[in-house]
Scaffold this motif. Structure first.
Motif, PDB file in Angstrom:
ATOM      1  N   ASP A 136       0.812  -1.216   0.000  1.00 33.92           N
ATOM      2  CA  ASP A 136       0.000   0.000   0.000  1.00 33.92           C
ATOM      3  C   ASP A 136       0.846   1.266   0.000  1.00 33.92           C
ATOM      4  OD1 ASP A 136       0.557   0.700   2.779  1.00 33.92           O
ATOM      5  OD2 ASP A 136      -0.854  -0.875   3.329  1.00 33.92           O
ATOM      6  N   ARG A 137       0.194   2.371  -0.320  1.00 34.97           N
ATOM      7  CA  ARG A 137       0.870   3.651  -0.501  1.00 34.97           C
ATOM      8  C   ARG A 137       1.540   4.128   0.783  1.00 34.97           C
ATOM      9  NH1 ARG A 137      -0.445   9.138  -0.213  1.00 34.97           N
ATOM     10  NH2 ARG A 137       0.438  10.382  -1.913  1.00 34.97           N
ATOM     11  N   SER A 138       0.853   4.022   1.892  1.00 38.27           N
ATOM     12  CA  SER A 138       1.434   4.508   3.148  1.00 38.27           C
ATOM     13  C   SER A 138       2.697   3.733   3.510  1.00 38.27           C
ATOM     14  CB  SER A 138       0.414   4.459   4.290  1.00 38.27           C
ATOM     15  OG  SER A 138       0.006   3.143   4.534  1.00 38.27           O
ATOM     16  N   LEU A 139       2.713   2.453   3.236  1.00 44.42           N
ATOM     17  CA  LEU A 139       3.899   1.648   3.500  1.00 44.42           C
ATOM     18  C   LEU A 139       5.069   2.090   2.615  1.00 44.42           C
ATOM     19  CD1 LEU A 139       5.275  -0.649   4.987  1.00 44.42           C
ATOM     20  CD2 LEU A 139       4.288  -2.232   3.337  1.00 44.42           C
ATOM     21  N   ALA A 140       4.787   2.457   1.376  1.00 43.54           N
ATOM     22  CA  ALA A 140       5.837   2.940   0.472  1.00 43.54           C
ATOM     23  C   ALA A 140       6.476   4.219   1.017  1.00 43.54           C
ATOM     24  CB  ALA A 140       5.262   3.187  -0.916  1.00 43.54           C
ATOM     25  N   PHE A 141       5.647   5.135   1.535  1.00 38.13           N
ATOM     26  CA  PHE A 141       6.168   6.374   2.107  1.00 38.13           C
ATOM     27  C   PHE A 141       6.963   6.096   3.381  1.00 38.13           C
ATOM     28  CE2 PHE A 141       3.522   8.314  -0.970  1.00 38.13           C
ATOM     29  CZ  PHE A 141       3.954   9.628  -1.108  1.00 38.13           C
ATOM     30  N   ILE A 142       6.469   5.204   4.215  1.00 36.89           N
ATOM     31  CA  ILE A 142       7.184   4.845   5.451  1.00 36.89           C
ATOM     32  C   ILE A 142       8.541   4.225   5.111  1.00 36.89           C
ATOM     33  CG2 ILE A 142       7.175   3.247   7.407  1.00 36.89           C
ATOM     34  CD1 ILE A 142       4.088   3.690   7.491  1.00 36.89           C
ATOM     35  N   LEU A 143       8.558   3.320   4.158  1.00 37.32           N
ATOM     36  CA  LEU A 143       9.801   2.671   3.738  1.00 37.32           C
ATOM     37  C   LEU A 143      10.827   3.692   3.261  1.00 37.32           C
ATOM     38  CD1 LEU A 143      11.297  -0.008   3.094  1.00 37.32           C
ATOM     39  CD2 LEU A 143      10.237   0.107   0.837  1.00 37.32           C
ATOM     40  N   ALA A 144      10.378   4.632   2.453  1.00 35.63           N
ATOM     41  CA  ALA A 144      11.284   5.672   1.951  1.00 35.63           C
ATOM     42  C   ALA A 144      11.857   6.498   3.098  1.00 35.63           C
ATOM     43  CB  ALA A 144      10.548   6.568   0.962  1.00 35.63           C
ATOM     44  N   ARG A 145      10.997   6.948   3.984  1.00 34.06           N
ATOM     45  CA  ARG A 145      11.451   7.801   5.092  1.00 34.06           C
ATOM     46  C   ARG A 145      12.366   7.056   6.052  1.00 34.06           C
ATOM     47  NH1 ARG A 145       5.650   9.931   5.037  1.00 34.06           N
ATOM     48  NH2 ARG A 145       5.851  11.789   3.733  1.00 34.06           N
ATOM     49  N   GLN A 146      12.114   5.761   6.266  1.00 35.39           N
ATOM     50  CA  GLN A 146      12.984   4.972   7.143  1.00 35.39           C
ATOM     51  C   GLN A 146      14.388   4.838   6.565  1.00 35.39           C
ATOM     52  OE1 GLN A 146      10.848   1.276   7.689  1.00 35.39           O
ATOM     53  NE2 GLN A 146       9.903   2.008   9.572  1.00 35.39           N
ATOM     54  N   ASN A 147      14.488   5.009   5.243  1.00 34.56           N
ATOM     55  CA  ASN A 147      15.792   4.924   4.579  1.00 34.56           C
ATOM     56  C   ASN A 147      16.345   6.301   4.235  1.00 34.56           C
ATOM     57  OD1 ASN A 147      16.526   1.947   4.039  1.00 34.56           O
ATOM     58  ND2 ASN A 147      14.319   2.084   3.713  1.00 34.56           N
ATOM     59  N   GLU A 148      15.832   7.318   4.942  1.00 37.54           N
ATOM     60  CA  GLU A 148      16.294   8.698   4.796  1.00 37.54           C
ATOM     61  C   GLU A 148      16.157   9.212   3.376  1.00 37.54           C
ATOM     62  OE1 GLU A 148      20.110   9.160   6.650  1.00 37.54           O
ATOM     63  OE2 GLU A 148      19.427   8.191   8.481  1.00 37.54           O
ATOM     64  N   LEU A 149      15.057   8.838   2.726  1.00 37.63           N
ATOM     65  CA  LEU A 149      14.751   9.289   1.374  1.00 37.63           C
ATOM     66  C   LEU A 149      13.502  10.165   1.428  1.00 37.63           C
ATOM     67  CD1 LEU A 149      15.292   5.858  -0.353  1.00 37.63           C
ATOM     68  CD2 LEU A 149      16.857   7.819  -0.401  1.00 37.63           C
ATOM     69  N   THR A 150      13.358  11.022   0.435  1.00 37.86           N
ATOM     70  CA  THR A 150      12.205  11.910   0.363  1.00 37.86           C
ATOM     71  C   THR A 150      11.229  11.365  -0.683  1.00 37.86           C
ATOM     72  OG1 THR A 150      13.620  13.782   0.896  1.00 37.86           O
ATOM     73  CG2 THR A 150      11.471  14.291  -0.051  1.00 37.86           C
ATOM     74  N   PRO A 151      10.094  10.863  -0.247  1.00 41.56           N
ATOM     75  CA  PRO A 151       9.132  10.295  -1.196  1.00 41.56           C
ATOM     76  C   PRO A 151       8.271  11.372  -1.859  1.00 41.56           C
ATOM     77  CG  PRO A 151       8.333   9.997   1.030  1.00 41.56           C
ATOM     78  CD  PRO A 151       9.686  10.646   1.134  1.00 41.56           C
ATOM     79  N   VAL A 152       8.015  11.166  -3.152  1.00 38.19           N
ATOM     80  CA  VAL A 152       7.160  12.047  -3.934  1.00 38.19           C
ATOM     81  C   VAL A 152       6.184  11.156  -4.696  1.00 38.19           C
ATOM     82  CG1 VAL A 152       7.089  13.729  -5.810  1.00 38.19           C
ATOM     83  CG2 VAL A 152       9.006  13.732  -4.209  1.00 38.19           C
ATOM     84  N   SER A 153       4.920  11.528  -4.659  1.00 38.05           N
ATOM     85  CA  SER A 153       3.899  10.737  -5.349  1.00 38.05           C
ATOM     86  C   SER A 153       3.901  11.059  -6.850  1.00 38.05           C
ATOM     87  CB  SER A 153       2.520  11.058  -4.759  1.00 38.05           C
ATOM     88  OG  SER A 153       1.551  10.241  -5.331  1.00 38.05           O
ATOM     89  N   VAL A 154       3.808  10.025  -7.657  1.00 42.56           N
ATOM     90  CA  VAL A 154       3.741  10.189  -9.106  1.00 42.56           C
ATOM     91  C   VAL A 154       2.410   9.625  -9.569  1.00 42.56           C
ATOM     92  CG1 VAL A 154       4.755   9.522 -11.321  1.00 42.56           C
ATOM     93  CG2 VAL A 154       6.221   9.950  -9.354  1.00 42.56           C
ATOM     94  N   HIS A 155       1.703  10.360 -10.413  1.00 42.15           N
ATOM     95  CA  HIS A 155       0.385   9.911 -10.877  1.00 42.15           C
ATOM     96  C   HIS A 155       0.495   9.229 -12.206  1.00 42.15           C
ATOM     97  CE1 HIS A 155      -1.459  12.133  -7.650  1.00 42.15           C
ATOM     98  NE2 HIS A 155      -0.650  13.105  -7.925  1.00 42.15           N
TER      99      HIS A 155
END
Length: 75
Positions: free
Chosen positions: A56-75
């Motif tokens: 799911d989308r929220s897990l993707a954002f959490i995964l990115a942030r846990q790895n010190e990355l900045t997530p951006v949504s792409v449509h």
């Protein structure tokens, strides 16, 4: 205004892109493990390489942030 401004180093190296992926577009081996799911979310680096595939989308954002990355949504 012709004044130059130092924007510093580009931050794209730390940016990852989150996008929805239809499970029907995934390889057969993966689809067989995802019965009942119509879509998942892929995490891509700035060069477009897929780094992760999550439920799911929220897990993707959490995964990115846990790895010190900045997530951006792409449509």
């Amino acid at each position: 205004m012709d004044t130059k401004f130092d924007f510093g180093e580009p931050e794209t190296a730390n940016t990852v892109y989150i996008r929805r992926v239809a499970t029907s577009s995934l390889p057969k081996e993966i689809r067989e493990q995802l019965r009942g799911l119509d879509s998942m979310y892929a995490v891509h680096d700035s060069a477009g390489e897929q780094l992760a595939l999550v439920r799911d989308r929220s897990l993707a954002f959490i995964l990115a942030r846990q790895n010190e990355l900045t997530p951006v949504s792409v449509h």
